[in-house]
Scaffold this motif. Sequence first.
Motif, mmCIF file in Angstrom:
data_model
loop_
_atom_site.group_PDB
_atom_site.id
_atom_site.type_symbol
_atom_site.label_atom_id
_atom_site.label_comp_id
_atom_site.label_asym_id
_atom_site.label_seq_id
_atom_site.Cartn_x
_atom_site.Cartn_y
_atom_site.Cartn_z
ATOM 1 N N SER A 79 0.971 -1.024 -0.058
ATOM 2 C CA SER A 79 -0.120 0.072 -0.220
ATOM 3 C C SER A 79 0.794 1.260 -0.024
ATOM 4 O O SER A 79 0.711 2.116 -0.523
ATOM 5 N N GLU A 80 1.904 1.326 0.687
ATOM 6 C CA GLU A 80 2.787 2.501 0.823
ATOM 7 C C GLU A 80 3.680 2.489 -0.500
ATOM 8 O O GLU A 80 3.867 3.711 -0.993
ATOM 9 N N TYR A 81 4.077 1.372 -1.018
ATOM 10 C CA TYR A 81 4.714 1.357 -2.379
ATOM 11 C C TYR A 81 3.664 2.041 -3.268
ATOM 12 O O TYR A 81 4.175 2.840 -4.344
ATOM 13 N N VAL A 82 2.457 1.336 -3.396
ATOM 14 C CA VAL A 82 1.720 2.017 -4.474
ATOM 15 C C VAL A 82 1.261 3.465 -4.455
ATOM 16 O O VAL A 82 1.403 4.476 -5.353
ATOM 17 N N GLN A 83 1.308 4.131 -3.331
ATOM 18 C CA GLN A 83 1.027 5.362 -2.867
ATOM 19 C C GLN A 83 2.265 6.075 -3.152
ATOM 20 O O GLN A 83 2.201 7.191 -3.881
ATOM 21 N N ARG A 84 3.409 5.592 -3.246
ATOM 22 C CA ARG A 84 4.679 6.403 -3.817
ATOM 23 C C ARG A 84 4.798 6.435 -5.259
ATOM 24 O O ARG A 84 5.032 7.289 -5.675
ATOM 25 N N LEU A 85 4.238 5.445 -5.880
ATOM 26 C CA LEU A 85 4.013 5.404 -7.262
ATOM 27 C C LEU A 85 2.971 6.349 -7.771
ATOM 28 O O LEU A 85 3.269 7.320 -8.805
ATOM 29 N N LYS A 86 1.790 6.168 -7.170
ATOM 30 C CA LYS A 86 0.995 7.343 -7.428
ATOM 31 C C LYS A 86 1.579 9.053 -7.006
ATOM 32 O O LYS A 86 1.210 9.804 -7.935
ATOM 33 N N ASP A 87 2.277 9.134 -6.374
ATOM 34 C CA ASP A 87 2.775 10.491 -5.994
ATOM 35 C C ASP A 87 3.818 10.673 -7.312
ATOM 36 O O ASP A 87 4.160 11.919 -7.291
ATOM 37 N N SER A 88 4.276 9.767 -7.745
ATOM 38 C CA SER A 88 5.136 9.974 -9.039
ATOM 39 C C SER A 88 4.430 9.868 -10.197
ATOM 40 O O SER A 88 4.990 9.760 -11.490
ATOM 41 N N GLU A 89 3.019 10.075 -10.213
ATOM 42 C CA GLU A 89 2.334 10.293 -11.491
ATOM 43 C C GLU A 89 1.915 9.180 -12.263
ATOM 44 O O GLU A 89 1.982 9.430 -13.491
ATOM 45 N N PHE A 90 2.183 7.809 -11.835
ATOM 46 C CA PHE A 90 1.974 6.572 -12.634
ATOM 47 C C PHE A 90 0.523 6.563 -12.501
ATOM 48 O O PHE A 90 0.014 6.870 -11.628
ATOM 49 N N SER A 91 -0.135 5.806 -13.457
ATOM 50 C CA SER A 91 -1.411 5.747 -13.562
ATOM 51 C C SER A 91 -1.878 4.407 -12.835
ATOM 52 O O SER A 91 -1.046 3.593 -12.410
ATOM 53 N N GLU A 92 -3.022 4.308 -12.519
ATOM 54 C CA GLU A 92 -3.542 3.122 -11.797
ATOM 55 C C GLU A 92 -3.348 1.778 -12.335
ATOM 56 O O GLU A 92 -2.775 0.776 -11.842
ATOM 57 N N ILE A 93 -3.328 1.860 -13.845
ATOM 58 C CA ILE A 93 -3.237 0.647 -14.637
ATOM 59 C C ILE A 93 -1.809 0.341 -14.653
ATOM 60 O O ILE A 93 -1.421 -0.665 -14.703
ATOM 61 N N GLU A 94 -1.164 1.345 -14.896
ATOM 62 C CA GLU A 94 0.493 1.042 -14.838
ATOM 63 C C GLU A 94 0.945 0.400 -13.557
ATOM 64 O O GLU A 94 1.756 -0.394 -13.534
ATOM 65 N N ILE A 95 0.293 0.795 -12.408
ATOM 66 C CA ILE A 95 0.862 0.513 -10.953
ATOM 67 C C ILE A 95 0.221 -0.930 -10.771
ATOM 68 O O ILE A 95 1.134 -1.847 -10.482
ATOM 69 N N GLU A 96 -0.986 -1.334 -11.286
ATOM 70 C CA GLU A 96 -1.571 -2.479 -11.020
ATOM 71 C C GLU A 96 -0.611 -3.547 -11.903
ATOM 72 O O GLU A 96 -0.203 -4.560 -11.399
ATOM 73 N N ALA A 97 -0.311 -3.108 -13.100
ATOM 74 C CA ALA A 97 0.466 -4.160 -13.977
ATOM 75 C C ALA A 97 1.905 -4.232 -13.270
ATOM 76 O O ALA A 97 2.390 -5.365 -13.504
ATOM 77 N N HIS A 98 2.474 -3.263 -12.831
ATOM 78 C CA HIS A 98 3.827 -3.416 -12.496
ATOM 79 C C HIS A 98 3.856 -4.146 -11.081
ATOM 80 O O HIS A 98 4.736 -5.071 -11.146
ATOM 81 N N ILE A 99 2.910 -4.355 -10.128
ATOM 82 C CA ILE A 99 2.870 -5.148 -9.061
ATOM 83 C C ILE A 99 2.516 -6.379 -9.426
ATOM 84 O O ILE A 99 3.061 -7.426 -8.924
ATOM 85 N N GLU A 100 1.777 -6.782 -10.403
ATOM 86 C CA GLU A 100 1.402 -8.004 -10.881
ATOM 87 C C GLU A 100 2.667 -8.776 -11.515
ATOM 88 O O GLU A 100 2.979 -9.931 -11.354
ATOM 89 N N TYR A 101 3.228 -7.926 -12.371
ATOM 90 C CA TYR A 101 4.477 -8.193 -12.740
ATOM 91 C C TYR A 101 5.586 -8.707 -11.780
ATOM 92 O O TYR A 101 6.068 -9.694 -11.806
ATOM 93 N N LEU A 102 5.829 -7.814 -10.870
ATOM 94 C CA LEU A 102 6.716 -8.054 -9.572
ATOM 95 C C LEU A 102 6.274 -9.668 -9.044
ATOM 96 O O LEU A 102 7.208 -10.345 -8.694
ATOM 97 N N ASN A 103 5.075 -9.552 -8.551
ATOM 98 C CA ASN A 103 4.622 -10.730 -7.917
ATOM 99 C C ASN A 103 4.742 -12.100 -8.532
ATOM 100 O O ASN A 103 5.155 -13.106 -8.220
ATOM 101 N N LYS A 104 4.375 -11.977 -10.074
ATOM 102 C CA LYS A 104 4.661 -13.212 -10.848
ATOM 103 C C LYS A 104 6.077 -13.605 -10.971
ATOM 104 O O LYS A 104 6.403 -14.566 -10.923
#
Length: 85
Positions: free
Chosen positions: A56-81
């Motif tokens: 949740s804090e990692y996602v917030q940091r990415l949001k603060d860096s102006e990444f879109s929700e779709i980009e953030i979700e794709a990035h998290i999914e990529y890392l987990n996989k």
Amino acid sequence: MENTKEKQCPQFPYFGAKYPDASCSDGYLWDLDSYDSDSGGCTKGGEDPCPFCNESEYVQRLKDSEFSEIEIEAHIEYLNKKYNY
């Protein structure tokens, strides 16, 4: 009986290396390239949230860096996989 062992966060490239150079400690990433044998720990890091156990804090940091929700979700999914987390 309940399994109380927590899943360990993987080491992965984060601080600019092409090899795993980040390790999680208490939800924050430390630069493995800054390991100091005298102190027995890393000397750089601790400010960036871990994308695995502190998502949740990692996602917030990415949001603060102006990444879109779709980009953030794709990035998290990529890392987990990629790291089987």
